[in-house]
Scaffold this active site. Structure first.
Site, PDB file in Angstrom:
ATOM      1  CE1 TYR A   1     -19.529 -19.522   0.256  1.00 25.29           C
ATOM      2  CE2 TYR A   1     -19.387 -20.172   2.633  1.00 25.29           C
ATOM      3  CZ  TYR A   1     -19.994 -19.564   1.478  1.00 25.29           C
ATOM      4  OH  TYR A   1     -21.458 -19.330   1.857  1.00 25.29           O
TER       5      TYR A   1
ATOM      6  CE  LYS B   1     -20.744 -16.305   0.182  1.00 19.02           C
ATOM      7  NZ  LYS B   1     -21.998 -15.764  -0.484  1.00 19.02           N
TER       8      LYS B   1
HETATM    9  N1  NAP Z   1     -26.768 -23.159   2.369  1.00 20.75           N
HETATM   10  C1  NAP Z   1     -25.924 -22.670   3.295  1.00 20.75           C
HETATM   11  O1  NAP Z   1     -25.507 -23.521   4.238  1.00 20.75           O
HETATM   12  C2  NAP Z   1     -25.389 -21.175   3.073  1.00 20.75           C
HETATM   13  C3  NAP Z   1     -24.664 -20.790   4.299  1.00 20.75           C
HETATM   14  C4  NAP Z   1     -24.214 -19.307   4.058  1.00 20.75           C
HETATM   15  C5  NAP Z   1     -24.498 -18.818   2.897  1.00 20.75           C
HETATM   16  N2  NAP Z   1     -25.008 -19.457   1.903  1.00 20.75           N
HETATM   17  C6  NAP Z   1     -25.052 -18.599   0.787  1.00 20.75           C
HETATM   18  O2  NAP Z   1     -26.286 -18.518   0.236  1.00 20.75           O
HETATM   19  C7  NAP Z   1     -26.200 -18.033  -1.160  1.00 20.75           C
HETATM   20  C8  NAP Z   1     -27.457 -19.110  -1.813  1.00 20.75           C
HETATM   21  O3  NAP Z   1     -26.583 -20.356  -1.700  1.00 20.75           O
HETATM   22  P1  NAP Z   1     -27.726 -21.531  -1.376  1.00 20.75           P
HETATM   23  O4  NAP Z   1     -27.548 -22.013   0.009  1.00 20.75           O
HETATM   24  O5  NAP Z   1     -29.134 -21.205  -1.834  1.00 20.75           O
HETATM   25  O6  NAP Z   1     -27.263 -22.797  -2.420  1.00 20.75           O
HETATM   26  P2  NAP Z   1     -27.980 -23.253  -3.637  1.00 20.75           P
HETATM   27  O7  NAP Z   1     -28.910 -24.096  -3.338  1.00 20.75           O
HETATM   28  O8  NAP Z   1     -26.632 -24.121  -4.042  1.00 20.75           O
HETATM   29  O9  NAP Z   1     -28.103 -22.360  -4.769  1.00 20.75           O
HETATM   30  C9  NAP Z   1     -27.001 -21.445  -5.374  1.00 20.75           C
HETATM   31  C10 NAP Z   1     -27.479 -20.562  -6.519  1.00 20.75           C
HETATM   32  O10 NAP Z   1     -26.403 -19.861  -7.021  1.00 20.75           O
HETATM   33  C11 NAP Z   1     -26.412 -20.014  -8.386  1.00 20.75           C
HETATM   34  N3  NAP Z   1     -25.158 -20.038  -8.916  1.00 20.75           N
HETATM   35  C12 NAP Z   1     -24.142 -20.783  -8.456  1.00 20.75           C
HETATM   36  N4  NAP Z   1     -23.145 -20.640  -9.446  1.00 20.75           N
HETATM   37  C13 NAP Z   1     -23.430 -19.704 -10.222  1.00 20.75           C
HETATM   38  C14 NAP Z   1     -22.801 -19.223 -11.342  1.00 20.75           C
HETATM   39  N5  NAP Z   1     -21.546 -19.418 -11.869  1.00 20.75           N
HETATM   40  N6  NAP Z   1     -23.611 -18.317 -12.108  1.00 20.75           N
HETATM   41  C15 NAP Z   1     -24.699 -18.057 -11.585  1.00 20.75           C
HETATM   42  N7  NAP Z   1     -25.535 -18.402 -10.661  1.00 20.75           N
HETATM   43  C16 NAP Z   1     -24.703 -19.377  -9.825  1.00 20.75           C
HETATM   44  C17 NAP Z   1     -27.272 -21.359  -8.620  1.00 20.75           C
HETATM   45  O11 NAP Z   1     -27.720 -21.555  -9.795  1.00 20.75           O
HETATM   46  P3  NAP Z   1     -27.311 -22.432 -11.106  1.00 20.75           P
HETATM   47  O12 NAP Z   1     -26.374 -23.326 -10.471  1.00 20.75           O
HETATM   48  O13 NAP Z   1     -28.722 -22.567 -11.782  1.00 20.75           O
HETATM   49  O14 NAP Z   1     -26.402 -21.035 -11.807  1.00 20.75           O
HETATM   50  C18 NAP Z   1     -28.127 -21.332  -7.422  1.00 20.75           C
HETATM   51  O15 NAP Z   1     -29.188 -20.814  -7.947  1.00 20.75           O
HETATM   52  C19 NAP Z   1     -24.928 -18.251  -1.558  1.00 20.75           C
HETATM   53  O16 NAP Z   1     -24.239 -17.163  -1.755  1.00 20.75           O
HETATM   54  C20 NAP Z   1     -24.236 -18.965  -0.342  1.00 20.75           C
HETATM   55  O17 NAP Z   1     -22.646 -18.624  -0.367  1.00 20.75           O
HETATM   56  C21 NAP Z   1     -25.441 -20.465   1.873  1.00 20.75           C
END
Ligand code: NAP
Length: 402
Positions: free
Chosen positions: A295, A299
């Site tokens: 992961y 990133k």
């Molecule tokens: N939350 C944190 O602590 C955090 C920290 C740093 C960075 N991020 C980054 O922020 C971004 C958004 O994450 P989030 O925190 O909002 O997490 P989240 O609530 O789990 O949302 C993830 C989103 O990505 C979509 N997704 C996952 N796998 C997919 C696939 N195979 N095809 C299409 N869509 C997919 C999911 O939609 P479906 O499941 O409906 O497909 C969901 O809409 C990510 O890139 C993550 O790496 C998050």
């Protein structure tokens, strides 16, 4: 070289650039030296004009460091909270500078020192007070800047859902894409009702290498001015306890799909001479992360990719920016099998991203994440940072996966 310097100093008045350099010097050079190297016996610190010595001075260097670090961060990204607090702080320093020599240097010399050191800080305080509009500059809407339509990946949850809400609130029509169509349609109803914009739902699984092309085809009749390549996921745990396919899917969604979507949507933006690309990276990119190795590495890819494009496309009118959240309250941790809860709210991450789009090639969301990321990257050897990260991750991951 000149372009690089210009990109760091543009958009700020000259005096604010000087103040930013001063705050940076205090944060990264002077106060660390004062705290770690200067002997306690000769240490001195002034707060509100009162001189503290020895251990008291050492302790008071800590809040000083936070104030200067916040000042550097606030000026670097021209944060709106800088007004009025920066002016108030500079005013306090000015008064302190006047009182301090009067109390501790006798006679006319004390008065002279006091007045001479009061003047520059009082000047900065006045400039900061007068600069409300510089820090709270009303910007044109995203729609005015980039065009009518935005595509948001990962719009069914968390940060992506907030991106879609913010874009619709700014008057943009939005293409929502993810795997869970029911959630996307629910969000589409909400946005159409609340903001009178058009919404299109495209279900797609980005683990499929053909998905980016399918999304581009499904919206080929639209003028897409903004791409938010946000979909992503992580798995926590030691590599020998993970399925190979899940790890390579992660690279596909977090990296390859970001490249494919960007490469499909950017050419039309370049042709129109305007566009915006936001890539959701992560503060995890600031150090190697044992137990989250794939992961964090994915990133780093997003960070380097986005930061390079920001420079590559700058003269073509396309703004590219990598938003790097720290821990955020979404479904991410549950999906990754980590301990959930805590962190920033998704709308805070999104606000930081829109603040920085067109101003910086990347931004870490949240001042504490920013501080930690930069301290870890710049002050520690990478191998040491990896050990620190392992300690942190070990607390997030169930024992059977460590
Ligand atoms: N939350 C944190 O602590 C955090 C920290 C740093 C960075 N991020 C980054 O922020 C971004 C958004 O994450 P989030 O925190 O909002 O997490 P989240 O609530 O789990 O949302 C993830 C989103 O990505 C979509 N997704 C996952 N796998 C997919 C696939 N195979 N095809 C299409 N869509 C997919 C999911 O939609 P479906 O499941 O409906 O497909 C969901 O809409 C990510 O890139 C993550 O790496 C998050």
């Amino acid at each position: 070289m000149f372009d690089w310097l210009r990109s760091h100093f543009k958009g700020r008045p000259g005096w604010a650039n000087a103040l930013m350099l001063f705050a940076g010097y205090m944060t990264f050079v002077y106060i660390p030296w004062d705290f770690f190297i200067k002997p306690v016996a000769v240490d001195e610190e002034v707060w509100f004009g009162i001189l503290f010595r020895g251990t008291a001075a050492k302790i008071l260097e800590i809040p000083h460091w936070f104030v200067y670090a916040a000042g550097f961060y606030g000026l670097r990204y021209m944060k709106s909270w800088m007004w009025p607090w920066a002016a108030v702080y500079a005013g306090q320093v000015a008064v302190g500078m006047l009182i301090w020599p009067l109390l501790y240097v006798e006679g006319f010399l004390g008065l002279l020192f006091g007045v001479i050191s009061f003047i520059p800080f009082a000047g900065f305080s006045w400039l900061l007070w007068e600069s409300r509009s510089v820090f709270q500059d009303p910007r044109p809407s995203t729609r005015e800047r980039y065009g009518e339509w935005a595509v948001v990946t990962g719009a069914s949850a968390g940060i992506g859902k907030e991106f879609a809400r913010a874009l619709a609130a700014d008057g943009m029509s939005v293409v929502l894409t993810a795997r869970r169509g029911d959630r996307l349609r629910e969000l589409a109803d909400e946005l159409e009702k609340n903001h009178q914009v058009s919404i299109r739902v495209v279900e797609a699984d980005l683990t499929d290498p053909a998905a980016a092309e399918a999304i581009a085809t499904a919206v080929s009749d639209l003028e897409v001015g903004v791409l938010v390549a946000n979909a992503g996921f992580g798995y926590a745990g030691r590599i020998d306890k993970q399925e190979t396919a899940r790890l390579t899917d992660m690279v596909q969604v977090n990296c390859a799909a970001v490249v494919a979507l960007t490469s499909r949507f950017v050419p039309a933006m370049v042709e129109r001479g305007r566009g915006g690309v936001i890539i959701t990276g992560s503060a995890a990119a600031y150090q190697p992360m044992p137990l989250h190795a794939v992961y964090a590495a994915s990133k780093v890819f997003d960070q380097y990719f986005g930061e390079a494009l920001a420079v590559e496309l700058r003269d073509q009118g396309v703004d590219v920016m990598v938003i790097e959240p720290g821990r955020t309250e979404t479904e991410f941790q549950d999906a990754a099998g980590e301990q959930s809860g805590g962190g920033q709210l998704p709308h805070e991450v999104v606000e930081t991203a829109f603040d920085a789009l067109g101003r910086a090639p990347s931004v870490i969301s949240g001042w504490f994440n920013w501080l930690r990321g930069h301290v870890v990257r710049r002050l520690f050897p990478r191998s040491f940072a990896a050990y620190l990260a392992r300690e942190y991750m070990a607390r997030q991951v169930p024992p059977e996966l460590r």
